[in-house]
Scaffold this motif. Sequence first.
Motif, PDB file in Angstrom:
ATOM      1  N   GLU A  47       7.702   8.410 -18.152  1.00  0.00           N
ATOM      2  CA  GLU A  47       6.262   8.421 -18.998  1.00  0.00           C
ATOM      3  C   GLU A  47       5.171   6.822 -18.475  1.00  0.00           C
ATOM      4  OE1 GLU A  47       7.871   8.506 -22.504  1.00  0.00           O
ATOM      5  OE2 GLU A  47       8.960  10.205 -22.871  1.00  0.00           O
ATOM      6  N   SER A  48       4.060   7.808 -18.942  1.00  0.00           N
ATOM      7  CA  SER A  48       2.788   5.971 -18.607  1.00  0.00           C
ATOM      8  C   SER A  48       2.343   5.567 -20.250  1.00  0.00           C
ATOM      9  CB  SER A  48       1.571   7.021 -17.988  1.00  0.00           C
ATOM     10  OG  SER A  48       1.162   8.137 -19.009  1.00  0.00           O
ATOM     11  N   GLY A  49       1.734   5.136 -20.586  1.00  0.00           N
ATOM     12  CA  GLY A  49       1.513   4.423 -21.615  1.00  0.00           C
ATOM     13  C   GLY A  49       2.436   3.400 -22.196  1.00  0.00           C
ATOM     14  N   PRO A  50       2.536   2.605 -23.881  1.00  0.00           N
ATOM     15  CA  PRO A  50       2.746   1.537 -23.538  1.00  0.00           C
ATOM     16  C   PRO A  50       4.788   1.350 -23.020  1.00  0.00           C
ATOM     17  CG  PRO A  50       2.096   2.172 -25.515  1.00  0.00           C
ATOM     18  CD  PRO A  50       2.172   3.134 -24.202  1.00  0.00           C
ATOM     19  N   PHE A  51       4.765  -0.287 -22.737  1.00  0.00           N
ATOM     20  CA  PHE A  51       6.645   0.119 -22.671  1.00  0.00           C
ATOM     21  C   PHE A  51       7.128  -1.160 -23.097  1.00  0.00           C
ATOM     22  CE2 PHE A  51       9.987  -1.667 -19.872  1.00  0.00           C
ATOM     23  CZ  PHE A  51      10.711  -0.964 -19.659  1.00  0.00           C
ATOM     24  N   GLN A  52       8.034  -1.008 -24.526  1.00  0.00           N
ATOM     25  CA  GLN A  52       8.879  -2.148 -24.089  1.00  0.00           C
ATOM     26  C   GLN A  52      10.048  -2.606 -23.943  1.00  0.00           C
ATOM     27  OE1 GLN A  52       7.556  -4.000 -27.171  1.00  0.00           O
ATOM     28  NE2 GLN A  52       5.942  -1.934 -27.079  1.00  0.00           N
ATOM     29  N   GLY A  53       9.840  -4.273 -23.372  1.00  0.00           N
ATOM     30  CA  GLY A  53      11.119  -4.424 -22.887  1.00  0.00           C
ATOM     31  C   GLY A  53      11.454  -5.783 -23.585  1.00  0.00           C
ATOM     32  N   CYS A  54      11.737  -6.302 -23.371  1.00  0.00           N
ATOM     33  CA  CYS A  54      12.748  -7.829 -23.834  1.00  0.00           C
ATOM     34  C   CYS A  54      13.657  -8.005 -23.196  1.00  0.00           C
ATOM     35  CB  CYS A  54      12.719  -8.525 -25.593  1.00  0.00           C
ATOM     36  SG  CYS A  54      13.404  -9.685 -25.516  1.00  0.00           S
ATOM     37  N   LEU A  55      13.926  -9.751 -22.899  1.00  0.00           N
ATOM     38  CA  LEU A  55      14.936 -10.054 -21.638  1.00  0.00           C
ATOM     39  C   LEU A  55      15.045 -11.453 -22.083  1.00  0.00           C
ATOM     40  CD1 LEU A  55      14.615  -9.788 -17.684  1.00  0.00           C
ATOM     41  CD2 LEU A  55      14.444 -12.374 -18.797  1.00  0.00           C
ATOM     42  N   ASP A  56      16.877 -12.069 -22.395  1.00  0.00           N
ATOM     43  CA  ASP A  56      16.679 -13.512 -23.177  1.00  0.00           C
ATOM     44  C   ASP A  56      17.351 -13.844 -22.246  1.00  0.00           C
ATOM     45  OD1 ASP A  56      16.706 -15.418 -24.270  1.00  0.00           O
ATOM     46  OD2 ASP A  56      17.862 -14.494 -26.524  1.00  0.00           O
ATOM     47  N   ALA A  57      16.654 -14.971 -21.938  1.00  0.00           N
ATOM     48  CA  ALA A  57      18.102 -15.275 -20.664  1.00  0.00           C
ATOM     49  C   ALA A  57      18.753 -17.087 -20.987  1.00  0.00           C
ATOM     50  CB  ALA A  57      17.007 -15.657 -19.333  1.00  0.00           C
ATOM     51  N   THR A  58      19.415 -17.404 -20.291  1.00  0.00           N
ATOM     52  CA  THR A  58      20.364 -18.727 -20.904  1.00  0.00           C
ATOM     53  C   THR A  58      21.274 -18.894 -19.523  1.00  0.00           C
ATOM     54  OG1 THR A  58      20.221 -17.721 -23.342  1.00  0.00           O
ATOM     55  CG2 THR A  58      21.537 -19.927 -22.328  1.00  0.00           C
ATOM     56  N   GLN A  59      21.124 -20.104 -18.417  1.00  0.00           N
ATOM     57  CA  GLN A  59      22.015 -20.389 -18.601  1.00  0.00           C
ATOM     58  C   GLN A  59      23.197 -20.630 -18.625  1.00  0.00           C
ATOM     59  OE1 GLN A  59      20.079 -21.726 -14.558  1.00  0.00           O
ATOM     60  NE2 GLN A  59      21.792 -22.363 -13.020  1.00  0.00           N
ATOM     61  N   VAL A  60      23.933 -21.008 -17.744  1.00  0.00           N
ATOM     62  CA  VAL A  60      25.646 -21.574 -18.493  1.00  0.00           C
ATOM     63  C   VAL A  60      26.333 -22.485 -17.122  1.00  0.00           C
ATOM     64  CG1 VAL A  60      27.969 -21.183 -19.653  1.00  0.00           C
ATOM     65  CG2 VAL A  60      26.250 -20.145 -20.543  1.00  0.00           C
ATOM     66  N   GLY A  61      25.865 -23.188 -16.440  1.00  0.00           N
ATOM     67  CA  GLY A  61      27.094 -23.834 -15.214  1.00  0.00           C
ATOM     68  C   GLY A  61      25.980 -23.043 -14.408  1.00  0.00           C
ATOM     69  N   GLY A  62      26.682 -22.461 -13.387  1.00  0.00           N
ATOM     70  CA  GLY A  62      26.523 -21.355 -12.273  1.00  0.00           C
ATOM     71  C   GLY A  62      25.704 -20.271 -12.414  1.00  0.00           C
ATOM     72  N   LEU A  63      25.957 -19.800 -13.539  1.00  0.00           N
ATOM     73  CA  LEU A  63      26.446 -18.234 -14.668  1.00  0.00           C
ATOM     74  C   LEU A  63      25.044 -18.338 -15.535  1.00  0.00           C
ATOM     75  CD1 LEU A  63      27.597 -14.997 -15.009  1.00  0.00           C
ATOM     76  CD2 LEU A  63      29.077 -16.653 -16.918  1.00  0.00           C
ATOM     77  N   VAL A  64      24.235 -17.135 -14.989  1.00  0.00           N
ATOM     78  CA  VAL A  64      22.559 -16.890 -15.623  1.00  0.00           C
ATOM     79  C   VAL A  64      23.394 -15.814 -16.701  1.00  0.00           C
ATOM     80  CG1 VAL A  64      20.425 -16.160 -16.476  1.00  0.00           C
ATOM     81  CG2 VAL A  64      21.509 -17.908 -14.203  1.00  0.00           C
ATOM     82  N   VAL A  65      22.832 -15.714 -17.901  1.00  0.00           N
ATOM     83  CA  VAL A  65      23.719 -14.470 -18.954  1.00  0.00           C
ATOM     84  C   VAL A  65      22.531 -14.410 -19.294  1.00  0.00           C
ATOM     85  CG1 VAL A  65      25.149 -13.693 -21.459  1.00  0.00           C
ATOM     86  CG2 VAL A  65      25.349 -15.748 -20.015  1.00  0.00           C
ATOM     87  N   THR A  66      21.803 -12.752 -19.803  1.00  0.00           N
ATOM     88  CA  THR A  66      20.483 -12.477 -19.285  1.00  0.00           C
ATOM     89  C   THR A  66      20.938 -11.119 -20.418  1.00  0.00           C
ATOM     90  OG1 THR A  66      19.498 -13.589 -17.466  1.00  0.00           O
ATOM     91  CG2 THR A  66      17.980 -11.079 -18.212  1.00  0.00           C
TER      92      THR A  66
END
Length: 324
Positions: free
Chosen positions: A36-55
């Motif tokens: 589809e075209s038009g509006p797109f809703q997306g949210c990404l919340d990232a946090t680093q814990v040591g060498g691990l990234v939690v998203t």
Amino acid sequence: MGSLLTTARVPPREQFDFWHEVVCRQFVPLDTRREESGPFQGCLDATQVGGLVVTDITADPQQVVRSRQSIASSDPDLIMACLHLEGMGAVEQDERLAWLSPGDLVMFDSTRPYRLLFDSRFRQLVFHFPRQRLLPRLVAPRAAMAVSVNGRAGVGRLAADFLRSLGEQAGALDVRSAPTIVEQVLGLLALAFGTPSEPEDEPASPAHLARLRRLQAYLEEHLSEPELSPADLAAAHHISVRYLHRLFELSGCSMGDWLRERRLVRCAEALRDTRQAGRSVSEIAFAWGFNDASHFSRAFKQRFGMSPREYRSRACSAGSTETG
């Protein structure tokens, strides 16, 4: 520190292009597509814990493709482990297709092409980290990719519950607890994905995997021997060096990489152990098979993100805080 990125504040005509840039920057170069075209809703919340990234990702339907061209442009050697929370999805890699329902777990490897399919709005927790952190713990890493693990029962549930809690608490964690938490994540993933659902090909037969386990067990018992070589290991098990290297290919890393990882983990355990506070860093390193203090310090910092002395100091401080 976490970072929140959302399309909500972007003009509708620019939202999907913005989303494409966000996911490429957060993970690896990718192609993002949608019908589809038009509006797109997306949210990404990232946090680093040591060498691990939690998203934590919530987004509208889309298809994500990691092509050979994308890999050639940038390959940071990552494993992505996903806990699927809402909607339906699928992961395709190595000619396997894993369908995902809420509560399922799946992993994929950035060094080989893959495809992610989401036909409806979805939410996932994605945990990404260097491949070599997990591969030595898996018997057959390639066979563990694009395989759906039920996160609602058995070992899968143990892993899923821990990952879900980590996603909720990642931003509130003390930095000193990060190394231990990351080890827990890797251990649970290794348990959940440790038994391949199908053999990769002829070399991954049960007999080959059993022999690989014996080789790894032997190395675990001889970690303290700095001169241990592939020729020594092959001779001890009456196999050729060439065959030994073939077997270690099943673990996704060389014998040397596997040895270094296990020795570093053992050193880290010793540095956290208050009963060994009287031993010097070099003494601990040499006891676990390292024979060059400078090389050990560099390898340790690359593996744990800090020097051995800083790691020990933080572990001691954390222990004092807990007992105080």
